[in-house]
Design a protein around this motif. Sequence first.
Motif, PDB file in Angstrom:
ATOM      1  N   GLY A   1     -22.211 -23.012  19.341  1.00  0.00           N
ATOM      2  CA  GLY A   1     -20.988 -23.699  19.745  1.00  0.00           C
ATOM      3  C   GLY A   1     -20.889 -23.749  21.258  1.00  0.00           C
ATOM      4  O   GLY A   1     -21.724 -23.167  21.976  1.00  0.00           O
ATOM      5  N   TYR A   2     -19.894 -24.473  21.741  1.00  0.00           N
ATOM      6  CA  TYR A   2     -19.655 -24.594  23.184  1.00  0.00           C
ATOM      7  C   TYR A   2     -20.874 -25.185  23.921  1.00  0.00           C
ATOM      8  O   TYR A   2     -21.055 -24.964  25.115  1.00  0.00           O
ATOM      9  CB  TYR A   2     -19.268 -23.253  23.811  1.00  0.00           C
ATOM     10  N   GLY A   3     -21.731 -25.900  23.187  1.00  0.00           N
ATOM     11  CA  GLY A   3     -22.903 -26.530  23.799  1.00  0.00           C
ATOM     12  C   GLY A   3     -24.140 -25.651  23.856  1.00  0.00           C
ATOM     13  O   GLY A   3     -25.188 -26.089  24.342  1.00  0.00           O
TER      14      GLY A   3
ATOM     15  N   LEU B   1     -15.868 -17.580  22.677  1.00  0.00           N
ATOM     16  CA  LEU B   1     -16.904 -18.048  23.607  1.00  0.00           C
ATOM     17  C   LEU B   1     -17.797 -16.906  24.045  1.00  0.00           C
ATOM     18  O   LEU B   1     -19.027 -17.016  24.030  1.00  0.00           O
ATOM     19  CB  LEU B   1     -16.250 -18.700  24.824  1.00  0.00           C
ATOM     20  N   LEU B   2     -17.185 -15.775  24.412  1.00  0.00           N
ATOM     21  CA  LEU B   2     -17.970 -14.624  24.879  1.00  0.00           C
ATOM     22  C   LEU B   2     -18.871 -14.079  23.775  1.00  0.00           C
ATOM     23  O   LEU B   2     -19.966 -13.591  24.041  1.00  0.00           O
ATOM     24  CB  LEU B   2     -17.029 -13.525  25.394  1.00  0.00           C
ATOM     25  N   ALA B   3     -18.386 -14.165  22.516  1.00  0.00           N
ATOM     26  CA  ALA B   3     -19.208 -13.695  21.402  1.00  0.00           C
ATOM     27  C   ALA B   3     -20.323 -14.685  21.081  1.00  0.00           C
ATOM     28  O   ALA B   3     -21.382 -14.308  20.573  1.00  0.00           O
ATOM     29  CB  ALA B   3     -18.341 -13.473  20.163  1.00  0.00           C
ATOM     30  N   ALA B   4     -20.086 -15.970  21.386  1.00  0.00           N
ATOM     31  CA  ALA B   4     -21.052 -17.008  21.032  1.00  0.00           C
ATOM     32  C   ALA B   4     -22.185 -17.140  22.047  1.00  0.00           C
ATOM     33  O   ALA B   4     -23.312 -17.462  21.673  1.00  0.00           O
ATOM     34  CB  ALA B   4     -20.333 -18.354  20.895  1.00  0.00           C
ATOM     35  N   ILE B   5     -21.899 -16.904  23.323  1.00  0.00           N
ATOM     36  CA  ILE B   5     -22.935 -17.074  24.350  1.00  0.00           C
ATOM     37  C   ILE B   5     -24.133 -16.175  24.035  1.00  0.00           C
ATOM     38  O   ILE B   5     -23.972 -14.986  23.762  1.00  0.00           O
ATOM     39  CB  ILE B   5     -22.372 -16.737  25.742  1.00  0.00           C
ATOM     40  N   PRO B   6     -25.347 -16.708  24.051  1.00  0.00           N
ATOM     41  CA  PRO B   6     -26.546 -15.884  23.799  1.00  0.00           C
ATOM     42  C   PRO B   6     -26.767 -14.884  24.933  1.00  0.00           C
ATOM     43  O   PRO B   6     -27.408 -15.190  25.936  1.00  0.00           O
ATOM     44  CB  PRO B   6     -27.684 -16.920  23.722  1.00  0.00           C
ATOM     45  N   ALA B   7     -26.235 -13.671  24.777  1.00  0.00           N
ATOM     46  CA  ALA B   7     -26.127 -12.760  25.915  1.00  0.00           C
ATOM     47  C   ALA B   7     -26.962 -11.490  25.816  1.00  0.00           C
ATOM     48  O   ALA B   7     -26.767 -10.575  26.609  1.00  0.00           O
ATOM     49  CB  ALA B   7     -24.651 -12.379  26.115  1.00  0.00           C
TER      50      ALA B   7
ATOM     51  N   GLY C   1     -26.482 -14.303  19.939  1.00  0.00           N
ATOM     52  CA  GLY C   1     -25.047 -14.590  19.980  1.00  0.00           C
ATOM     53  C   GLY C   1     -24.585 -15.060  18.615  1.00  0.00           C
ATOM     54  O   GLY C   1     -25.400 -15.396  17.742  1.00  0.00           O
ATOM     55  N   ASP C   2     -23.249 -15.070  18.405  1.00  0.00           N
ATOM     56  CA  ASP C   2     -22.707 -15.553  17.135  1.00  0.00           C
ATOM     57  C   ASP C   2     -22.999 -17.046  16.983  1.00  0.00           C
ATOM     58  O   ASP C   2     -23.004 -17.795  17.970  1.00  0.00           O
ATOM     59  CB  ASP C   2     -21.185 -15.357  17.092  1.00  0.00           C
ATOM     60  N   GLY C   3     -23.251 -17.473  15.766  1.00  0.00           N
ATOM     61  CA  GLY C   3     -23.490 -18.895  15.552  1.00  0.00           C
ATOM     62  C   GLY C   3     -23.896 -19.211  14.129  1.00  0.00           C
ATOM     63  O   GLY C   3     -23.752 -18.392  13.218  1.00  0.00           O
ATOM     64  N   VAL C   4     -24.429 -20.435  13.959  1.00  0.00           N
ATOM     65  CA  VAL C   4     -24.877 -20.911  12.648  1.00  0.00           C
ATOM     66  C   VAL C   4     -26.335 -21.355  12.767  1.00  0.00           C
ATOM     67  O   VAL C   4     -26.705 -22.071  13.706  1.00  0.00           O
ATOM     68  CB  VAL C   4     -24.011 -22.100  12.168  1.00  0.00           C
TER      69      VAL C   4
END
Length: 323
Positions: A241-243, A165-171, A218-221
């Motif tokens: 991910g995660y919305g 989740l922390l890697a995926a959030i656009p941060a 952030g990580d994603g597709v």
Amino acid sequence: MSKVKYYYDSETLSYRKIERKKRRTFKFAAMFILAAALFGFLFVFIASQYVESPKERALKRELANMQLQYQLLNKKMDEAQTVLSSIEDRDNNIYRLYFEANPIPEEQRKAGFGGVNRYKNLEGFDNSKLIIESNKRIDILQKQIVVQSKSLDEIAELAKEKEKLLAAIPAIQPVRNEDLTRMASGYGTRIDPFTKARKMHWGMDFTAPRGTPIYATGDGVVIRADNRSTGYGNHIRIDHGYGYVSLYAHLYKYNVRKNQKVKRGDLIGFVGSTGRSEAPHLHYEVFKDEQRINPINFYYGSLTAEEFNELLEHASMENQSLD
């Protein structure tokens, strides 16, 4: 040779020989034997009470050793219980709290065993109570360890998920500060550059020269890399991910394709002015559960406190947007 005994007969005024009757002799012998037996029994009884036999001394030493071992076992169980209680406390009040998991109730952690008598085979011995209590304590301790072990397994899974989740959030900021000309416009009501009317601006505009690198936040597709969305021109959408979904619009060209996996910080495209755009810039949006949200809240991964405050100040100005 047996002695001959006499007695004085006052009637005949003479000494007469004592004749011992056989019956009396037998009586005296029987009394002697009985007295000897009673004395022997009394001696053995007294000796058994106050004098220990080698076997008794060995059994006493064995009993003393068992009591010592029991005390050591109890001490070890006390130490194990102390350590386990500390782990349980950290588990409920730190780990599970951090990963937003419900604490495990105390009655569940320290529950006993109901139903059938698990210790029936230990009854009927001299130290049955001691043995049963020790076994009960060990069993409860083992159950607590099993409960804690399962909890830590759950925490490990939650930690993996949290890491994802922390890697995926656009941060991070999609354009590096050193590449920016200026922060043109932020999220909120702004002046449309074409109609000059006040309207909602759903993203943030980063002004930079054409060809400036744009990075995945952030990580994603990559779910879109096309120009088939009205007003956005060449644009990219990444599903984290995660919305979470991030959108990068008005690109000069792409560096990724649809269905490609990207990591935070990967180069995905270059700043341009395609679509409904007044000048080269990146229009950046963030969606959560299909609702647009203010991207200003997601730059903690790349900006210092001073840089963030400066960005916040510029983004808050109700100026004219570039799209």
